[in-house]
Design a protein around this motif. Sequence first.
Motif, PDB file in Angstrom:
ATOM      1  N   ASN A   1      12.787  -2.603   2.496  1.00  0.00           N
ATOM      2  CA  ASN A   1      12.049  -3.619   2.702  1.00  0.00           C
ATOM      3  C   ASN A   1      10.493  -3.470   2.144  1.00  0.00           C
ATOM      4  O   ASN A   1       9.886  -2.674   2.619  1.00  0.00           O
TER       5      ASN A   1
ATOM      6  N   LYS B   1       7.988  -5.177   1.667  1.00  0.00           N
ATOM      7  CA  LYS B   1       6.890  -5.896   2.283  1.00  0.00           C
ATOM      8  C   LYS B   1       6.061  -6.556   1.183  1.00  0.00           C
ATOM      9  O   LYS B   1       6.406  -6.836   0.058  1.00  0.00           O
TER      10      LYS B   1
ATOM     11  N   HIS C   1      11.864 -11.003  10.316  1.00  0.00           N
ATOM     12  CA  HIS C   1      10.926  -9.554  10.696  1.00  0.00           C
ATOM     13  C   HIS C   1       9.829  -9.626  11.643  1.00  0.00           C
ATOM     14  O   HIS C   1       9.162 -10.927  11.664  1.00  0.00           O
TER      15      HIS C   1
ATOM     16  N   GLU D   1       7.047  -8.510  11.797  1.00  0.00           N
ATOM     17  CA  GLU D   1       5.841  -8.965  11.109  1.00  0.00           C
ATOM     18  C   GLU D   1       5.690 -10.336  10.929  1.00  0.00           C
ATOM     19  O   GLU D   1       4.677 -10.988  11.082  1.00  0.00           O
TER      20      GLU D   1
ATOM     21  N   GLU E   1      15.248  -3.674  15.087  1.00  0.00           N
ATOM     22  CA  GLU E   1      14.153  -2.730  14.897  1.00  0.00           C
ATOM     23  C   GLU E   1      13.014  -2.987  15.917  1.00  0.00           C
ATOM     24  O   GLU E   1      12.403  -3.766  16.112  1.00  0.00           O
TER      25      GLU E   1
ATOM     26  N   ALA F   1       8.600   0.899  16.769  1.00  0.00           N
ATOM     27  CA  ALA F   1       8.972   2.074  15.971  1.00  0.00           C
ATOM     28  C   ALA F   1       8.466   1.866  14.288  1.00  0.00           C
ATOM     29  O   ALA F   1       8.770   2.437  13.303  1.00  0.00           O
ATOM     30  N   ILE F   2       8.229   0.482  14.083  1.00  0.00           N
ATOM     31  CA  ILE F   2       7.943   0.093  12.682  1.00  0.00           C
ATOM     32  C   ILE F   2       6.592   0.566  12.036  1.00  0.00           C
ATOM     33  O   ILE F   2       5.558  -0.111  12.605  1.00  0.00           O
ATOM     34  N   GLY F   3       6.538   0.995  11.284  1.00  0.00           N
ATOM     35  CA  GLY F   3       5.480   1.850  10.286  1.00  0.00           C
ATOM     36  C   GLY F   3       4.477   2.464  11.222  1.00  0.00           C
ATOM     37  O   GLY F   3       3.172   2.595  11.044  1.00  0.00           O
TER      38      GLY F   3
ATOM     39  N   GLY G   1      16.072   0.013  12.187  1.00  0.00           N
ATOM     40  CA  GLY G   1      15.183   0.050  11.342  1.00  0.00           C
ATOM     41  C   GLY G   1      13.731   0.481  12.380  1.00  0.00           C
ATOM     42  O   GLY G   1      13.778  -0.084  13.532  1.00  0.00           O
ATOM     43  N   GLY G   2      13.060   1.098  11.672  1.00  0.00           N
ATOM     44  CA  GLY G   2      11.717   1.843  12.396  1.00  0.00           C
ATOM     45  C   GLY G   2      11.737   3.149  12.104  1.00  0.00           C
ATOM     46  O   GLY G   2      12.088   4.072  12.632  1.00  0.00           O
ATOM     47  N   SER G   3      10.717   3.371  11.125  1.00  0.00           N
ATOM     48  CA  SER G   3      10.218   4.597  10.714  1.00  0.00           C
ATOM     49  C   SER G   3      11.456   5.628  10.267  1.00  0.00           C
ATOM     50  O   SER G   3      11.502   6.776  10.602  1.00  0.00           O
ATOM     51  N   MET G   4      12.661   4.903   9.739  1.00  0.00           N
ATOM     52  CA  MET G   4      13.701   5.803   9.181  1.00  0.00           C
ATOM     53  C   MET G   4      13.115   6.419   7.691  1.00  0.00           C
ATOM     54  O   MET G   4      12.587   5.498   7.044  1.00  0.00           O
TER      55      MET G   4
ATOM     56  N   LEU H   1      17.475  -0.530   7.764  1.00  0.00           N
ATOM     57  CA  LEU H   1      16.236  -1.169   6.846  1.00  0.00           C
ATOM     58  C   LEU H   1      14.996  -0.400   7.074  1.00  0.00           C
ATOM     59  O   LEU H   1      14.636  -0.109   8.134  1.00  0.00           O
ATOM     60  N   ILE H   2      14.760  -0.017   5.736  1.00  0.00           N
ATOM     61  CA  ILE H   2      13.527   0.978   5.673  1.00  0.00           C
ATOM     62  C   ILE H   2      12.570   0.192   5.072  1.00  0.00           C
ATOM     63  O   ILE H   2      12.467  -0.355   3.983  1.00  0.00           O
ATOM     64  N   GLY H   3      11.445   0.468   5.672  1.00  0.00           N
ATOM     65  CA  GLY H   3       9.974   0.011   5.021  1.00  0.00           C
ATOM     66  C   GLY H   3       9.399   1.118   4.271  1.00  0.00           C
ATOM     67  O   GLY H   3       9.870   1.251   3.094  1.00  0.00           O
ATOM     68  N   GLY H   4       8.545   1.830   4.803  1.00  0.00           N
ATOM     69  CA  GLY H   4       7.548   2.676   4.137  1.00  0.00           C
ATOM     70  C   GLY H   4       8.146   3.689   3.008  1.00  0.00           C
ATOM     71  O   GLY H   4       7.932   3.844   2.021  1.00  0.00           O
TER      72      GLY H   4
HETATM   73  C1  PEP Z   1      10.660  -2.644   8.370  1.00  0.00           C
HETATM   74  O1  PEP Z   1       9.563  -2.999   7.835  1.00  0.00           O
HETATM   75  O2  PEP Z   1      11.662  -2.941   8.667  1.00  0.00           O
HETATM   76  C2  PEP Z   1      10.668  -1.141   8.700  1.00  0.00           C
HETATM   77  C3  PEP Z   1      11.275  -0.440   9.488  1.00  0.00           C
HETATM   78  O3  PEP Z   1       9.433  -0.470   8.375  1.00  0.00           O
HETATM   79  P1  PEP Z   1       9.260   1.110   8.427  1.00  0.00           P
HETATM   80  O4  PEP Z   1      10.369   1.882   7.876  1.00  0.00           O
HETATM   81  O5  PEP Z   1       7.984   1.614   7.576  1.00  0.00           O
HETATM   82  O6  PEP Z   1       8.960   1.564   9.689  1.00  0.00           O
END
Ligand code: PEP
Length: 251
Positions: free
Chosen positions: A9, A11, A94, A96, A166, A170-172, A210-213, A231-234
């Motif tokens: 993701n 973003k 999501h 956010e 998620e 834990a997200i971001g 998902g969450g800082s994976m 689900l991977i953000g950063g």
């Molecule tokens: C996300 O935005 O869905 C997410 C999991 O972000 P992050 O990996 O940066 O925590």
Amino acid sequence: MKNKIIAGNWKMNKNQEQTIAFINDLKPLVKDTKNTVIICTPYLDLEQAVCLTAGTNIHVGAQNCHWAESGAFTGEVAPSMLKEIGVEYVIIGHSERRQYFGETNKTVNARTKAALEAGLKPIVCIGETLQERESGKMEEVLASQIKEGFEGIDEEQLRRTIVAYEPVWAIGTGVTATNKQANDAIAFCRKQFVELYGNDEAQKLYIQYGGSMNASNASGLLLQSEIDGGLIGGASLDAEKFATVVNAHKN
Ligand code: PEP
């Protein structure tokens, strides 16, 4: 154990030039994986991403869509518009969007149904806040996100849907759920799907964490029996780091 579905993701990150560079870097790094690879880009990068990934094992997703087919909804994008340009997946609900854009279980449900009707595969996000977890409300919150978010969605549609658990805390944040926390919460979510759709459908359903994976913790998380992907953000913004997550699990 299922092969995994790993979705990035992005973003509100990456312009067209950065999208081209990322995809060119990613292609050779993930070409041998048996896992499903998805990149969810900003709307304006989607068409470019679809063209550049044609004929590869990389799939493209959007990060939201509206529930209406067309009409007076300034600034919104209809699911059929995404489908028309070759987008396959769409993230819905999501945290956010729930936090900053007033998304509720009801709007998540409407968007998910519209996405399915247009032939897209939704990635429906659920998860509790820290306050909800600490006050013992996690299960109640997850249960209602699932019950209300999936109302009226039938079995065939569920088979085209991915769920992303998620935890908002834990997200971001760099704070990842432990392997056990993630596995236990997903097991609880799956139990809700057993009640709604029966055991067979619930076992087939893909539920991601998902969450800082990231490249360091992905293999531990993906080894958990209930976790069907990430689900991977950063960590999805850098092709090498994202590829490490994609390749972290081999069956
Ligand atoms: C996300 O935005 O869905 C997410 C999991 O972000 P992050 O990996 O940066 O925590």
